[in-house]
Design a protein around this motif. Structure first.
Motif, short mmCIF file in Angstrom:
data_model
loop_
_atom_site.label_atom_id
_atom_site.label_comp_id
_atom_site.label_asym_id
_atom_site.label_seq_id
_atom_site.Cartn_x
_atom_site.Cartn_y
_atom_site.Cartn_z
N VAL A 1 0.86 -1.19 0.00
CA VAL A 1 0.00 0.00 0.00
C VAL A 1 0.89 1.24 0.00
N SER A 2 0.58 2.19 -0.86
CA SER A 2 1.44 3.38 -0.93
C SER A 2 1.31 4.18 0.36
N ARG A 3 2.34 4.94 0.66
CA ARG A 3 2.40 5.63 1.94
C ARG A 3 1.24 6.60 2.14
N GLN A 4 0.90 7.32 1.08
CA GLN A 4 -0.18 8.31 1.21
C GLN A 4 -1.50 7.64 1.50
N ASN A 5 -1.67 6.47 0.96
CA ASN A 5 -2.96 5.81 1.10
C ASN A 5 -3.08 4.97 2.37
N LEU A 6 -1.96 4.72 3.02
CA LEU A 6 -1.98 3.88 4.22
C LEU A 6 -2.42 4.73 5.42
N MET A 7 -3.55 4.39 5.98
CA MET A 7 -4.03 5.17 7.13
C MET A 7 -3.46 4.68 8.43
N SER A 8 -3.48 3.38 8.60
CA SER A 8 -3.05 2.84 9.88
C SER A 8 -2.74 1.37 9.72
N LEU A 9 -1.88 0.87 10.58
CA LEU A 9 -1.66 -0.58 10.61
C LEU A 9 -1.20 -0.96 12.00
N GLY A 10 -1.52 -2.16 12.39
CA GLY A 10 -1.14 -2.61 13.71
C GLY A 10 -1.73 -1.74 14.80
N VAL A 11 -0.96 -1.55 15.86
CA VAL A 11 -1.43 -0.75 17.00
C VAL A 11 -0.61 0.53 17.05
N CYS A 12 -1.32 1.67 17.06
CA CYS A 12 -0.60 2.94 17.16
C CYS A 12 -0.18 3.14 18.62
N PHE A 13 1.12 3.27 18.84
CA PHE A 13 1.62 3.49 20.21
C PHE A 13 1.58 4.97 20.59
N GLY A 14 1.69 5.82 19.61
CA GLY A 14 1.68 7.24 19.92
C GLY A 14 2.27 8.02 18.77
N LYS A 15 2.56 9.29 19.02
CA LYS A 15 3.12 10.10 17.93
C LYS A 15 4.24 10.98 18.43
N PHE A 16 5.12 11.33 17.49
CA PHE A 16 6.19 12.27 17.79
C PHE A 16 5.63 13.68 17.67
N THR A 17 5.93 14.50 18.67
CA THR A 17 5.50 15.89 18.59
C THR A 17 6.48 16.64 17.69
N LYS A 18 6.13 17.88 17.39
CA LYS A 18 7.00 18.68 16.50
C LYS A 18 8.35 18.94 17.16
N THR A 19 8.37 18.91 18.50
CA THR A 19 9.62 19.19 19.21
C THR A 19 10.46 17.93 19.39
N GLY A 20 9.96 16.79 18.86
CA GLY A 20 10.76 15.57 18.93
C GLY A 20 10.50 14.71 20.14
N ASN A 21 9.51 15.12 20.95
CA ASN A 21 9.14 14.24 22.06
C ASN A 21 8.17 13.18 21.55
N PHE A 22 7.90 12.21 22.40
CA PHE A 22 6.96 11.16 22.02
C PHE A 22 5.78 11.19 22.97
N ARG A 23 4.56 11.11 22.42
CA ARG A 23 3.37 11.12 23.25
C ARG A 23 2.63 9.81 23.06
N LEU A 24 2.41 9.12 24.16
CA LEU A 24 1.69 7.84 24.08
C LEU A 24 0.20 8.09 23.84
N HIS A 25 -0.39 7.25 23.01
CA HIS A 25 -1.83 7.35 22.77
C HIS A 25 -2.56 6.28 23.57
N ILE A 26 -3.86 6.51 23.70
CA ILE A 26 -4.68 5.56 24.47
C ILE A 26 -4.70 4.18 23.79
N THR A 27 -4.43 4.19 22.47
CA THR A 27 -4.44 2.92 21.73
C THR A 27 -3.36 1.96 22.22
N ALA A 28 -2.36 2.49 22.88
CA ALA A 28 -1.28 1.63 23.38
C ALA A 28 -1.65 0.96 24.69
#
Lengths: 200, 181
Positions: free
Chosen positions: B58-85
């Motif tokens: 699946v091309s990158r633009q079209n891929l919405m999600s896969l597996g379990v999202c653990f969280g996201k990197f903020t713009k400042t380079g920190n990592f924020r855990l999501h409830i999905t984890a």
């Protein structure tokens, strides 16, 4: 007894003992010397010893026989091809870096890197009461993991070179084998057909 | 969809180590079904290796999600855990807090955990450590950071905060439009 150095006569003699050398102006003063009609010592004596008449004759004889020896040629700086600036010379081929290097990803399920990271992070977090020995052991384990990683990287480099070498070698071998095969084939093809005789 | 670099992994693991400590090893050492970390845009996914390989089609633009999202990197380079984890955090949690039924709804609406709502808690929780919040039926409800250590929390007033909420399952409704995009 009276000391000799204390006598009046000794003292007088000492005070008048200075000597004076007399040098004529004609030799010491260059301007005065120039006015003389006869100027015998104007050219200073050469420092190199003069060759005796005998040796000069011998040399001349040799030259007449074999010719004059050429003095070794002195090269000018231009002829020597010296680089103009005093630059450092590159030892061997240097490949320039160009473009973005890119991220280095951790390989999936790379146990060494992952275990090291987990240990380092958790060690810094847990405030453990430990002895020096325990601490050194713990740090040693992490160091060991790092060492293994480095060794693996080195090994990869060596393998890459070896693979390339083998590939080149194989290529040459294959080419040689093909050439030989071709030669054999052509030799057979070139053999003149045995002429047969057929009777009707 | 690239894997993580060493620096990125470090940031993610530091966050995870707050909640599950050395149990991160279990996330990585899964012999039967090896899982990997993948970065898609700024989100970090924890995926079975098999699915990650399928996802390459699946091309990158079209891929919405896969597996379990653990969280996201903020713009400042920190990592924020999501409830999905939460499912993984709950499984390997180091420090736990159970809240009584009267505290469930306040927590799920985004409030901090109060002393009055606490049913039980782990014995050895230090101050400012990551805790996972459960209902009394052992259903994971979210996670947060302890405000006081267990011993200190014993002497607290009923209306004082024991754990600061970081994330709760109520976000599935409240943040529905941003959680998966």
């Amino acid at each position: 007894m009276v000391d000799k150095k204390q006598t009046k006569s000794y003292k007088r003699a000492q005070s008048t003992a200075g000597t004076r050398s007399i040098e004529s102006e004609v030799t010491s003063d260059s301007q005065a010397r120039n006015l003389l009609a006869n100027q015998p010592k104007l050219t200073p004596k050469s420092k190199t010893p003069q060759k005796s008449l005998k040796t000069v004759r011998k040399e001349q004889k040799v030259i007449r026989l074999y010719g004059k020896k050429k003095a070794p040629r002195e090269y000018t700086e231009k002829e020597l091809d010296i680089p103009k600036l005093n630059m450092a010379v590159n030892p061997g081929v240097i490949v320039k870096k160009s473009g973005k290097k890119g991220k280095v990803f951790i390989a999936d399920n790379d146990p060494l890197v992952y275990t090291r990271l987990i240990r380092q992070i958790n060690d810094s977090r847990d405030s453990i009461n430990e002895s020096k020995l325990e601490k050194s052991r713990r740090l040693e384990e992490i160091r060991e993991l790092r060492k293994q990683e480095m060794e693996r990287k080195e090994q990869e480099k060596v393998d890459k070179i070896e693979n390339k070498k083998a590939e080149i070698k194989n290529k040459a071998n294959l080419a040689r084998a093909n050439r030989r095969k071709d030669n054999k084939g052509s030799a057979e093809a070139a053999k003149p057909k045995k002429r047969g005789v057929s009777f009707a | 969809m690239p894997p993580l670099t060493e620096e990125e992994t470090k940031v993610v693991f530091e966050k995870l180590a707050n909640y599950i400590g050395r149990n991160i090893t279990f996330l990585i050492d899964n012999k039967e079904d090896p899982h990997v970390f993948r970065l898609q845009k700024d989100r970090v996914y924890y995926v079975s290796e098999k699915i990650a390989k399928f996802a390459t089609s699946v091309s990158r633009q079209n891929l919405m999600s896969l597996g379990v999202c653990f969280g996201k990197f903020t713009k400042t380079g920190n990592f924020r855990l999501h409830i999905t984890a939460l499912s993984y955090l709950a499984q390997y949690a180091k420090y736990k807090v159970w809240i009584k039924q009267n505290g469930e709804m306040p927590f799920l609406y985004g409030n901090h955990v109060l002393k009055a709502h606490i049913g039980k808690m782990s014995d050895d929780i230090p101050e400012h450590a990551g805790v996972v919040v459960y209902s009394m039926h052992d259903i994971p409800l979210g996670f947060g950071v302890s405000a006081k250590s267990t011993t200190e929390a014993r002497g607290l007033q009923p209306n004082s905060i024991v754990a600061f909420r970081q994330s709760d399952v109520g976000e599935y409704l409240r943040e529905e439009d941003t959680l998966f995009s």
